[in-house]
Design an enzyme around this catalytic site. Sequence first.
Site, PDB file in Angstrom:
ATOM      1  N   CYS A  93       0.841  -1.206   0.000  1.00  0.00           N
ATOM      2  CA  CYS A  93       0.000   0.000   0.000  1.00  0.00           C
ATOM      3  C   CYS A  93       0.877   1.259   0.000  1.00  0.00           C
ATOM      4  CB  CYS A  93      -0.982  -0.032   1.170  1.00  0.00           C
ATOM      5  SG  CYS A  93      -2.380   1.103   0.975  1.00  0.00           S
ATOM      6  N   HIS A 192      -4.150  -4.885   0.338  1.00  0.00           N
ATOM      7  CA  HIS A 192      -3.699  -5.351   1.657  1.00  0.00           C
ATOM      8  C   HIS A 192      -3.766  -6.875   1.725  1.00  0.00           C
ATOM      9  CE1 HIS A 192      -3.497  -1.697   4.402  1.00  0.00           C
ATOM     10  NE2 HIS A 192      -3.769  -1.190   3.204  1.00  0.00           N
ATOM     11  N   GLU A 194      -2.751  -8.803   3.952  1.00  0.00           N
ATOM     12  CA  GLU A 194      -2.896  -9.293   5.324  1.00  0.00           C
ATOM     13  C   GLU A 194      -4.333  -9.247   5.840  1.00  0.00           C
ATOM     14  OE1 GLU A 194      -2.987  -4.935   5.863  1.00  0.00           O
ATOM     15  OE2 GLU A 194      -1.904  -6.305   4.544  1.00  0.00           O
TER      16      GLU A 194
END
Length: 739
Positions: A93, A192, A194
């Site tokens: 990001c 993202h 995660e």
Amino acid sequence: MILLIDSYDSFTNNLAHLLKENVNREVITIHNDSFAEHEYEQFYNEYLPYFDFLVIGPGPGSPSNEKDVGIIKFLFQKFKQSTSPVIPVLGICLGFQCMCYSFGNQINKLENVKHGQVYDIYPIETGSDLFTGNVLKQFGSVRYHSLFVDGINDEIEPLAYCFENNDSSDEKSKVLMAGKHKSLPFYGVQYHPESICSHEGANLVKTFSNIANEYNQSSKREIVAHHVDKLPSAFKSHTVHEGYLIPDGSIKAGTRGSHDIYLKKFVLDDDIFPTDLCNFFHNEEKSFLLLNSASLPGEWSIIGLPITGKSEIITHSVDNSTVTVESDGFKSTQVLDNSTELWKSIGIKMKDKYISREEIKSQLGAYHSRDLPFVGGYMGLISYEEGQHIVLDKMESICKESTPDLKLIFIERFIVYDHVTCEWFLVSILGEDGQWCDNLYNNIIGASKEKLKISINDIPSSIKGYVDSQDEDLVNFDFPSRETYEKQFTRCQEYLHSVLTLKKNPSPFSCFMEFDDCVIISSSPERFLSWKDNQAGNKEIELRPIKGTVRNTPDVDIELATKILKTPKEMGENLMIVDLIRHDLYQFTDVVEVSQLMAVEEYKTVYQLVSVIRGQLEKEGYHGIDVLHNSLPPGSMTGAPKKRSIELLHDIEAMQENGHPGGRRGIYSGVVGYWSVTDEADWSVIIRSVFHYTDDKENTTKTKLWRIGAGGAITVLSNSEDEWDEMELKLVSALQAFK
């Protein structure tokens, strides 16, 4: 080892866990400002060679703003100038944007900011090294960003795209989602990996680890063997807690010794509930505090029975950092250096009061089919301002002197009601208290049904019914300014686009607490945090964030409610909080699971979008109170990134002239609950509540001011009119008792 540079994001620990779990190496996390500018050269030359590769994580801000990125800008400048092999880099990001920006690419604002939305990611053929097994195969991932890489030059090669409307045929809406440097070992993704709703995150970090290993070997880059324990202290600056709030290891080391525990089990008529018993105590002029779980998922109600002048009461105010302890007629006051000292002192007190479950069972035997959740301990409230990242220097006191921000009272006499079995338990952990238990038990059992049961017909429909005066101006209301709200909403949108990605209404966590300096009446539906022992002997942590609410009316069934709530806006809000909570829990445990993700739950008056996140405290020395301390204020009341959101919200909320002074929230947005002497606890978020300060600056000799907090999560998908209507609905529902 892997080095992860965090730019004060609220999802960084999720990324660290993803790396640790899939790459099987130690992950060291630092902030982008952990090192001062004069230390940058030493960091680059001396410390960077300790690590196999570097991950530059997400965060609020822009690559063009040096304050937002800290050392990251310097690192890319050094990489560009280097004639030696460089450390491999994976940017996520903001980290990806920094990589592209450093090599001459333009970063612009998205027309439609993404705030927790899932998009299909489309790798292209040149992405075959980073997206092994997924070439030309789309996969879903979560986007949290307001900026994007707007076109790329020859320095960066594209690896993947997404399409703004998720339509791969619309080339005009194509947004770069991954790229790499043409010759250096620098890779990055805009999404993202995660997030709990992202796919292929594990494959991404495994593949990049292989890329980094191959580069390090082929380039003969020198990696200096170094043990993590010998790293400079600056590498530990990311830790948000110091030591343990309960010193010297386990809480079970308490020295209080054996206890006399008295328990009386009894049954009342099926239509007698905790609120009835509290009314009985009120008529008998007995003090009480009530935590009332009148609907699922709550299953227990607790009535605390404090002893006037004897029960220990802890009061803390952030106005002057003063903590006061009153007990047995004595009062001590201390000014603390920081909030951590407060939590440590409370931890020490609980350690000395600890009673093990084994001891309770040895004294009481098989007293019930399941353990009581509360066996004495602290009951009370903690304000929003006791949390992390609060801007204290701009804050004003709500009260004439100091505002009570933490109120805890140690309860040794109490009644517990099991809503599942409809059984009552009168308990005392106060030594030689058998006679008191017998007397109160006989008083309750011997009371007539008329004395015990509240007649709904006798309850006035309004607070006005409790007083004799017929004055039309008896109760006055002061609503927020609609005009100011429009300005506040606009300010939120500007920041989002530039920076941030009781009786009649039963609820799971309602309460009544009256102290000498504040009172709260709450009908909260939201558990913030609970912890208890599981069968394996570990502490199990649970959080149940709520984002998304629809009224339960005859024309709205579960199917329609689900359709209304399963929208990008509502799901994006909930997902953001889930990811934030996972980040908070990963500070203390590697065992975190989302056991329920954005499920629609039906309650008596509403349908709600609820997630459940659980973790187990397996790391030695950590306790539930550590998690509570470092997770406040609740993420569902701040949004993410939490630190930046809190700072911005402080100024925005101060715009309302009739709001709390200086942007204070006070009791609203804090938590209320209990911490049992068995080191088990349950805390709920203070919403759907009214509260009163005895020393409020707005009180007069003739009137008392009661405050109600209400609001909603404003995202880029919000509109001002709907958000105002939602806030007004919440205010009006709480105001019904006053009309």
